[in-house]
Design a protein around this motif. Structure first.
Motif, PDB file in Angstrom:
ATOM      1  N   HIS A   1       0.864  -1.189   0.000  1.00  0.00           N
ATOM      2  CA  HIS A   1       0.000   0.000   0.000  1.00  0.00           C
ATOM      3  C   HIS A   1       0.897   1.234   0.000  1.00  0.00           C
ATOM      4  O   HIS A   1       1.693   1.448   0.923  1.00  0.00           O
TER       5      HIS A   1
ATOM      6  N   ASP B   1      -1.097  -7.501   4.119  1.00  0.00           N
ATOM      7  CA  ASP B   1      -2.318  -6.844   4.566  1.00  0.00           C
ATOM      8  C   ASP B   1      -3.451  -7.165   3.604  1.00  0.00           C
ATOM      9  O   ASP B   1      -3.481  -6.683   2.472  1.00  0.00           O
ATOM     10  N   ARG B   2      -4.411  -7.973   4.079  1.00  0.00           N
ATOM     11  CA  ARG B   2      -5.533  -8.359   3.211  1.00  0.00           C
ATOM     12  C   ARG B   2      -6.392  -7.168   2.812  1.00  0.00           C
ATOM     13  O   ARG B   2      -7.026  -7.176   1.751  1.00  0.00           O
ATOM     14  N   THR B   3      -6.443  -6.146   3.674  1.00  0.00           N
ATOM     15  CA  THR B   3      -7.307  -4.999   3.386  1.00  0.00           C
ATOM     16  C   THR B   3      -6.783  -4.160   2.230  1.00  0.00           C
ATOM     17  O   THR B   3      -7.509  -3.317   1.699  1.00  0.00           O
ATOM     18  N   GLN B   4      -5.526  -4.384   1.831  1.00  0.00           N
ATOM     19  CA  GLN B   4      -4.920  -3.604   0.757  1.00  0.00           C
ATOM     20  C   GLN B   4      -4.464  -4.481  -0.409  1.00  0.00           C
ATOM     21  O   GLN B   4      -3.708  -4.033  -1.257  1.00  0.00           O
ATOM     22  N   THR B   5      -4.926  -5.730  -0.448  1.00  0.00           N
ATOM     23  CA  THR B   5      -4.443  -6.682  -1.451  1.00  0.00           C
ATOM     24  C   THR B   5      -5.618  -7.305  -2.188  1.00  0.00           C
ATOM     25  O   THR B   5      -6.507  -7.896  -1.559  1.00  0.00           O
ATOM     26  N   THR B   6      -5.634  -7.195  -3.502  1.00  0.00           N
ATOM     27  CA  THR B   6      -6.701  -7.821  -4.284  1.00  0.00           C
ATOM     28  C   THR B   6      -6.420  -9.312  -4.451  1.00  0.00           C
ATOM     29  O   THR B   6      -5.298  -9.795  -4.234  1.00  0.00           O
TER      30      THR B   6
ATOM     31  N   PRO C   1      -2.096 -13.676   6.571  1.00  0.00           N
ATOM     32  CA  PRO C   1      -2.641 -12.344   6.868  1.00  0.00           C
ATOM     33  C   PRO C   1      -1.948 -11.698   8.066  1.00  0.00           C
ATOM     34  O   PRO C   1      -1.698 -12.348   9.078  1.00  0.00           O
TER      35      PRO C   1
ATOM     36  N   ASP D   1      -2.854  -8.032   9.087  1.00  0.00           N
ATOM     37  CA  ASP D   1      -3.556  -6.803   8.718  1.00  0.00           C
ATOM     38  C   ASP D   1      -3.263  -5.663   9.695  1.00  0.00           C
ATOM     39  O   ASP D   1      -3.160  -5.861  10.910  1.00  0.00           O
ATOM     40  N   GLY D   2      -3.181  -4.460   9.141  1.00  0.00           N
ATOM     41  CA  GLY D   2      -3.162  -3.251   9.952  1.00  0.00           C
ATOM     42  C   GLY D   2      -1.892  -2.955  10.715  1.00  0.00           C
ATOM     43  O   GLY D   2      -1.882  -2.083  11.588  1.00  0.00           O
TER      44      GLY D   2
ATOM     45  N   GLU E   1      -8.520   7.526   7.093  1.00  0.00           N
ATOM     46  CA  GLU E   1      -7.758   6.465   7.737  1.00  0.00           C
ATOM     47  C   GLU E   1      -8.258   6.329   9.176  1.00  0.00           C
ATOM     48  O   GLU E   1      -9.188   7.019   9.596  1.00  0.00           O
TER      49      GLU E   1
ATOM     50  N   ARG F   1     -12.045   5.273  13.198  1.00  0.00           N
ATOM     51  CA  ARG F   1     -13.384   5.626  12.726  1.00  0.00           C
ATOM     52  C   ARG F   1     -14.201   6.133  13.910  1.00  0.00           C
ATOM     53  O   ARG F   1     -14.367   5.423  14.904  1.00  0.00           O
TER      54      ARG F   1
END
Length: 375
Positions: free
Chosen positions: A26, A99-104, A127, A129-130, A317, A320
């Motif tokens: 990312h 990072d799964r959240t940024q990988t297709t 994984p 992540d984050g 980012e 939240r």
């Protein structure tokens, strides 16, 4: 920026989680860790007490990478930077996080193929992540200084534009003028597509600027931000277009009064949420501070989004700031506070500040006038 310290913190986190290596793809994460601003990069960070990181990019960035990167070894890949990064990871680790959240899905397949060719098995990538997000969420003093400058420029642009805006202008003309002034002032670009929404269109939370014109009696929502040294700003103000010193036409009096009532309600909610910000408070509690005011005043059902979000190298980012979010605020986090009320087909109001969390409150980075304003 102390990228070496950031890489050291990441390597230590990998060690604690028994993960020998991490592949970072990312681009905002890559920039945070190395300072590299190119459009193609893959970074491999190895676990351990010493910094061991290698950045892979392509020949377009040979000179740029040399200038920007000192915290990692740079490798100019003759073909695929990602494939070479995966092969390197496979040669130096038995397992590599990603990072799964940024990988297709397609990118993961490419990663696995490249690692397998270098001798890794099918379980090489796992994984993780984050990991970088957890570091990025708290801004250090150098980051905070940049974000203060970006916010100050944002405020100056807004105040300068107010004397230029007048009825009859198109929304897109206002957006274009603002963006032109931002570039002349030294902004790298805009944080996101500038929102200018007048009259009925102000009831759309994320309305794009169109050919619609600003009319006397309209509320106008202006939501924008600039990028400075890679960091984003974000601010929203809603103001009213008056009647050139004349009286309010009888047909608009009821709407004008209601617009003022809604505006004051949103301002009260936004002020309450800013006051709720401090170290240790949950994001959900900040959201509730805004929502409870609007509930008491009868407008809560028209508040249709979260109260805020983190800002930094990206416009959205962590954390939240939303209902029931249990994450606690930490000193140094930078978040937005932006409640709104949107009456479908009629008008809307949103007021937003960017604030930095402190031990005992909030440092407002966008201290620009936000009370009722008639142009």
């Amino acid at each position: 920026m102390n990228q070496r310290a950031r890489l050291r913190a990441l390597a230590s986190a990998l060690t604690r989680k028994s993960t020998p290596a991490l592949l970072v793809t990312h681009l905002p994460d890559v920039r945070y860790l190395t300072g590299f601003t190119g459009s193609n990069a893959a970074l491999v960070v190895l676990a351990g007490s010493r910094v061991s990181a290698r950045l892979f990019t392509d020949g377009r960035y040979t000179a740029q990478a040399k200038q920007e990167v000192s915290s990692a070894t740079v490798r100019i890949a003759p073909r695929s930077a990602l494939a070479e990064a995966c092969a390197y990871a496979a040669q130096h680790a038995t397992v590599c996080g990603f990072d799964r959240t940024q990988t297709t899905v397609a990118t993961l397949a490419t990663m696995r193929t490249a690692a397998r060719k270098a001798g890794a098995d099918g379980n090489f990538f796992k994984p993780f992540d984050g990991a970088v997000v957890a570091l990025r969420v708290v801004k250090d003093e150098e980051e905070a200084a940049i974000m203060r400058r970006a916010a100050a420029m944002t405020g100056d642009l807004y105040e300068g534009l107010l004397s230029w805006i007048e009825a009859g202008m198109r929304e897109r003309d206002v957006a274009a003028e603002l963006e032109h002034r931002a570039r002349l002032a030294g902004a790298e670009g805009m944080s996101f597509e500038t929102i200018v929404a007048a009259g009925e269109r102000s009831s759309h939370p994320h309305a794009r600027a169109t050919d619609a014109t600003l009319q006397p009696g309209d509320l106008v929502t202006l939501d924008f931000g600039i990028v400075l040294d890679g960091y984003c700003s974000d601010m929203t103000r809603t103001f009213a277009l008056g009647f050139g010193g004349g009286t309010i036409p009888p047909r608009l009096r009821a709407r004008w009064a209601e617009q003022r009532e809604v505006f004051e309600a949103v301002l009260a909610a936004q002020t309450a949420a800013v006051r709720a910000v401090r170290r240790g408070v949950t994001c959900g509690e900040v959201d509730e501070a805004a929502r409870s005011v609007l509930t008491e005043l009868g407008w809560a059902k028209y508040f249709t989004h979260s109260t805020g979000h983190g800002v930094g190298l990206e416009i959205h980012e962590g954390p939240r700031v939303a209902k029931a979010q249990s994450q606690r605020l930490e000193s140094g986090m930078v978040i937005t506070i932006e409640p709104g009320v949107y009456l479908p087909g009629r008008f809307g109001v949103r007021i937003e500040d960017t604030v930095r969390v402190t031990d005992d409150g909030a440092e407002v980075l966008t201290p620009v006038h936000k009370g009722w304003l008639e142009l």
